[in-house]
Design an enzyme around this catalytic site. Structure first.
Site, PDB file in Angstrom:
ATOM      1  N   GLU A  61      -7.051  -7.676  -1.386  1.00 44.14           N
ATOM      2  CA  GLU A  61      -7.428  -7.446   0.019  1.00 44.14           C
ATOM      3  C   GLU A  61      -8.853  -6.932   0.093  1.00 44.14           C
ATOM      4  OE1 GLU A  61      -5.334  -4.928   2.684  1.00 44.14           O
ATOM      5  OE2 GLU A  61      -3.382  -5.783   2.194  1.00 44.14           O
ATOM      6  N   GLU A  98       0.785  -1.247   0.000  1.00 45.97           N
ATOM      7  CA  GLU A  98       0.000   0.000   0.000  1.00 45.97           C
ATOM      8  C   GLU A  98       0.809   1.284   0.000  1.00 45.97           C
ATOM      9  OE1 GLU A  98      -2.916  -0.451   3.167  1.00 45.97           O
ATOM     10  OE2 GLU A  98      -4.121  -1.786   1.935  1.00 45.97           O
TER      11      GLU A  98
HETATM   12  C1  BMA Z   1      -4.915  -3.370   4.781  1.00 48.70           C
HETATM   13  C2  BMA Z   1      -3.745  -4.195   5.203  1.00 48.70           C
HETATM   14  C3  BMA Z   1      -3.381  -4.017   6.620  1.00 48.70           C
HETATM   15  C4  BMA Z   1      -4.557  -3.810   7.484  1.00 48.70           C
HETATM   16  C5  BMA Z   1      -5.838  -4.162   6.788  1.00 48.70           C
HETATM   17  C6  BMA Z   1      -7.048  -3.909   7.607  1.00 48.70           C
HETATM   18  O1  BMA Z   1      -4.602  -2.074   4.579  1.00 48.70           O
HETATM   19  O2  BMA Z   1      -2.693  -3.991   4.326  1.00 48.70           O
HETATM   20  O3  BMA Z   1      -2.505  -2.942   6.725  1.00 48.70           O
HETATM   21  O4  BMA Z   1      -4.423  -4.520   8.634  1.00 48.70           O
HETATM   22  O5  BMA Z   1      -5.946  -3.427   5.636  1.00 48.70           O
HETATM   23  O6  BMA Z   1      -7.179  -2.566   7.929  1.00 48.70           O
END
Ligand code: BMA
Length: 858
Positions: free
Chosen positions: A533, A436
């Site tokens: 994610e 990120e």
């Molecule tokens: C993303 C991940 C982590 C974090 C998750 C939940 O940004 O890369 O940094 O724990 O979200 O917030």
């Protein structure tokens, strides 16, 4: 101990700039004996030459391990104890009974003093061989956590400042028969603060984590597990210790440091669900002058990987998918974080349990996230063995990083070491620069004034492109590299590596989080090329929380419950999300209310991530309004670092949350998925299978008030093409309801599955027609179970008197998993298996069993 100025030690391998100091070595003669005669292998050998000529001895090097019990003392000498190596100060103190379990209640904050102190490990050891007979003697650390001065016999050998490096110190001239070794640590917190102070000119944000994380500042100034300074799911335990192997190695002439095989092709290695994980045992013998010989046993695997970014017909942008052995593969899985704050507690069994659970839930991939650690060799060995592909981040996350010369050299050595260590693993399919950090600059997370933006972009390119990427390309051309996650891939490159919007759905991968949307609404999700994610939080089960709390903590609003929640408003967000579709618990019994809330957070999380994942899976074969061809779904996150609310589907200790049971279904190789769009009900057939199948779709509709179906539809001759998602059923919702004996949205629920020849069958999926808080006809049910044993497996014969949504079987702390859980029970009887992970008994299981369904929540 006062902060000392330490001399930088030499990490192995040296950073590129330092490479010239290594003497070029003539390649030894080597002979490879392998089961795969036709195997085409590329070998990477890194050998070090002994410094003094003359003495020659046959046989391998002398290796003397320095593992075991060391003396451990704090800065002012007031605390002295024995500390195991590999290990860390926290676990040593705990083992010695000097502190409680660091995870208990508020101990993360109570024990902050441990990380603020400067600890020293020391010991004496006898050299168990005649060191005068060897040309070279090295002291090798596979990992030092993190900032330390290393002394032997009162001679300073150098210093360490990067936990991801391997350090080797030449001790040929200082070793004696009896030796005294000291590893003097400096607090990682003090070091990071000092590095920040020394960084003149401009700041490198973020300075500190948000207060809710109760963490430490300037993690980005130290090459250490970033989440050890706290994260939004984890505590702050910036450990100190010798966290990996340490040994003395003596050798003559040559010594093998790295050995890796890069495979081209024979019998291929395949990811889980796509074929076998074929590998070949291989012995390689290096024969050198004077009869000196090195033998290396290893496993060779063969597979190719390509990351395809090419134009897609009817869509702007580029594709983003993986082709393994020439076959496009839909990536299914999750994100991996460190399995413990104290790495020495992560055993082979811990890793096996978690990784096997991933494979058992039909996952084929995990992303090793950049805020943790490069995992131990066993982790990748297991992934090779069970077919879990790894998206490997380099360890940088959610921050900007410095690029001064010292820092770059340290990172250079780190990256070289890690790539050499890991490149033989077929499981690793991608190197990725960071987590990120492209997005952090692009979306200006740290409120950098526009005029200063270029400085940070320059630093970004310097670190991830000119250094890390260059090293990766030089060391390993066998797999792709992306600079960040999320990224727009080639489009980011085109835009100077920091693209305007790294979350663009037409390129690369995306991360997506929105806790206020109604998660049952698929239209809220980005139709991305690759979802690397996404997720929702839940609480771990009561049995897990109980181990680290006391009676007064057992409520959703206790100080403890607030303390363990490291994500701002996380507990409220869960209640809000639950409230969209479920009645919130109202029990007057506080413990029941707490348990009911925990249960509902898990139900909510499972249903949310199911909806989102199914959306990504059914979007794989279509382009709609220029978006689609989604080829990956890695939800956040697989595992937990401690017992706390988080996005994980596996609790600390390995217990499966309801989400993990749902994952087993929503990642199934063959799955029907239903969704509604503009008043029309669609069912898609999603398949990861390698051949087309002619199937029967069976749709069964129930009223909530009866176990007898109100309407059954069987549609034969449904073709679901290999590795695709295709519409197989379409009907207006009004017609559908009318046809099913005047069902209403509130009174009925839809279940469906796919069946084919030879026992081929998908899991049974469900589609809710209204929020369950509005469901009409749901009755209080009598759920019961009888338990019996068959060999190593326990059989739970379940019985219900009415339809029961989200039936949960919980056997507390008994380790193991059920064959399914959290299901919609629409039949009077159901058999569920329990696979224990340690010995148990029918009596123990019966005694621990709690059966809960939605109607038990009051
Ligand atoms: C993303 C991940 C982590 C974090 C998750 C939940 O940004 O890369 O940094 O724990 O979200 O917030």
């Amino acid at each position: 101990m006062a902060a000392r100025r330490l001399r930088r030690g030499s990490a192995v391998p040296p950073a590129p700039a330092a490479r010239s100091s290594q003497r070029p070595c003539p390649l030894p003669v080597w002979r490879a004996a392998t089961a795969a005669g036709r195997a085409a292998l590329l070998l990477l050998l890194l050998v070090a030459a002994g410094g003094r000529a003359g003495v020659s001895a046959a046989g391998g090097p002398e290796v003397h391990s320095l593992r075991g019990s060391w003396r451990l003392g704090n800065g002012n000498g007031s605390v002295v104890l024995r500390g195991e190596v590999p290990g860390c100060v926290h676990t040593a103190l705990h083992r010695a009974g000097l502190i409680q379990d660091p995870y208990y209640r508020f101990n993360d904050v109570t024990y902050r003093w441990i990380s603020l102190d400067n600890w020293t490990y020391s010991r004496t050891f006898k050299t168990p061989f005649d060191f005068r007979k060897w040309q070279k003697v090295n002291l090798v650390f596979e990992g030092v956590d993190t900032v330390a001065q290393i002394l032997i016999n009162n001679v300073t050998l150098g210093r360490t400042d990067n936990m991801f490096n391997r350090y080797s110190f030449d001790i040929t001239s200082v070793i004696k028969e009896v030796n005294f070794i000291e590893v003097c640590f400096l607090s990682a917190i003090s070091y990071a603060a000092e590095q920040n102070r020394c960084h003149k000119g401009y700041s490198i944000p973020p300075a500190c984590p948000p207060p809710v994380q109760k963490g430490e500042c300037h993690a980005n100034f130290i090459r250490k597990e970033q989440c050890s300074f706290s994260w939004d799911w984890g505590p702050s335990f910036p450990t100190q210790g010798i966290w990996k192997d340490v040994r003395i190695e003596a050798y003559n002439h040559y010594h093998l440091i790295y050995f890796s095989l890069t495979s081209l092709f024979v019998q291929a290695w395949w990811p889980n669900g796509h074929g076998k994980q074929t590998g070949y045992n291989m012995t390689t013998t290096f024969i050198m002058e004077a009869g000196y010989q090195i033998e290396k046993f290893s496993k060779a695997y063969f597979r190719t990987v390509e990351l395809i970014q090419e134009p897609i017909h009817g869509s702007p942008g580029l594709s983003f998918y993986f082709r393994i052995n020439d076959r496009p593969i839909f990536i299914k899985g999750s994100n991996w974080i460190p399995a413990d704050s104290f790495q020495d507690r992560v055993t082979y069994d811990t890793l096996w349990l978690l990784l096997k659970s991933a494979a058992d839930a039909n996952m084929n991939a995990l992303r090793v996230w950049g805020g943790g650690v490069y995992e131990q060799d066993e982790f990748y060995n297991i992934c090779d063995e069970i077919g879990i592909m790894i998206w490997q981040d380099f360890m940088f996350a959610c921050a900007l990083y410095p690029t001064d010369q010292n820092y770059l050299e340290s990172v250079g050595a780190e990256v070289t070491h890690q790539v050499r260590r890991l490149k033989s693993h077929p499981s690793i399919i991608l190197w990725s620069g960071n987590n990120e950090n492209e997005a952090a600059i692009a979306s200006n997370w740290f409120s950098i004034p526009y005029a200063d933006r270029e400085i940070y972009i320059k630093d970004y390119v310097m670190l991830y492109v000119k250094n890390i990427r260059e090293i990766v390309l030089a060391e390993d051309k066998s797999r792709p590299f992306v600079a960040s996650s999320p990224t727009n891939g080639l489009e980011s490159v085109k835009e100077g590596w920091v693209s305007q919007n790294p979350y663009d759905t037409h390129y690369g991968d995306t991360h997506f989080y929105d806790y206020s949307v109604d998660c049952w609404n698929w239209a809220a999700y980005p139709k991305t090329r690759f979802a690397s994610e996404y997720g929702f939080q839940s609480w771990p089960s009561f049995s897990t929380i109980k181990k680290v709390s006391s009676t007064e903590d057992w409520s959703y609003t206790s100080n403890f419950s607030l303390h363990r929640q490291h994500h701002e408003n996380g507990n409220d967000q869960m209640l809000q999300q639950i409230g969209y579709h479920f009645k919130l618990p109202q029990s007057t019994d506080p413990i029941k209310k707490f348990k009911d809330t925990i249960y509902l957070t898990q139900v909510m999380q499972a249903q949310c991530v199911k909806t989102e994942t199914e959306f990504y899976r059914f979007s794989q074969s279509e382009i709609i309004k220029g978006e689609g061809h989604t080829m990956g779904a890695l939800y956040w996150q697989l595992n937990d670092i401690w017992q706390a609310p988080s996005w994980a589907s596996l609790e600390y200790g390995g217990k499966w949350k309801l989400l993990h049971y749902f994952a087993q279904n929503f990642f199934a190789p063959l799955l029907p998925v239903a969704y509604e769009d503009n008043g029309v009900l669609y069912i898609y057939g999603v398949s990861d299978l390698h051949v087309d199948h002619k199937l029967t779709l069976r749709v069964i509709v129930y009223t909530w008030s009866s176990l007898e179906p109100v309407c059954i539809l069987s549609k034969g001759g449904v073709t679901v093409k290999a590795q695709s998602a295709v519409p197989i059923y379409k009907e207006s919702m009004n017609d559908f309801l009318e046809r099913c004996q005047n069902c209403t949205r509130k009174s009925c629920v839809v279940t469906f599955c796919l069946m084919g020849e030879g026992g081929l069958q998908s899991p049974t999926n469900h589609h809710f027609l209204s929020s369950l808080k509005d469901a009409v006809g749901l009755e209080k049910t009598q759920l019961s179970a009888s338990v019996s044993q068959q060999d190593d497996i326990y059989i739970f014969d379940l019985h219900t008197t009415a339809i029961a949504p989200f039936v949960s079987l919980d056997v507390g702390s008994i380790k193991g998993r059920f064959s399914e859980n959290g299901f919609l029970m629409t039949e009077k009887k159901k058999v569920v298996m329990f696979y224990p992970w340690e010995p148990t008994s029918v009596e123990e299981l019966e005694e621990s069993l709690t059966l809960t369904s939605l109607v038990d929540i009051v």
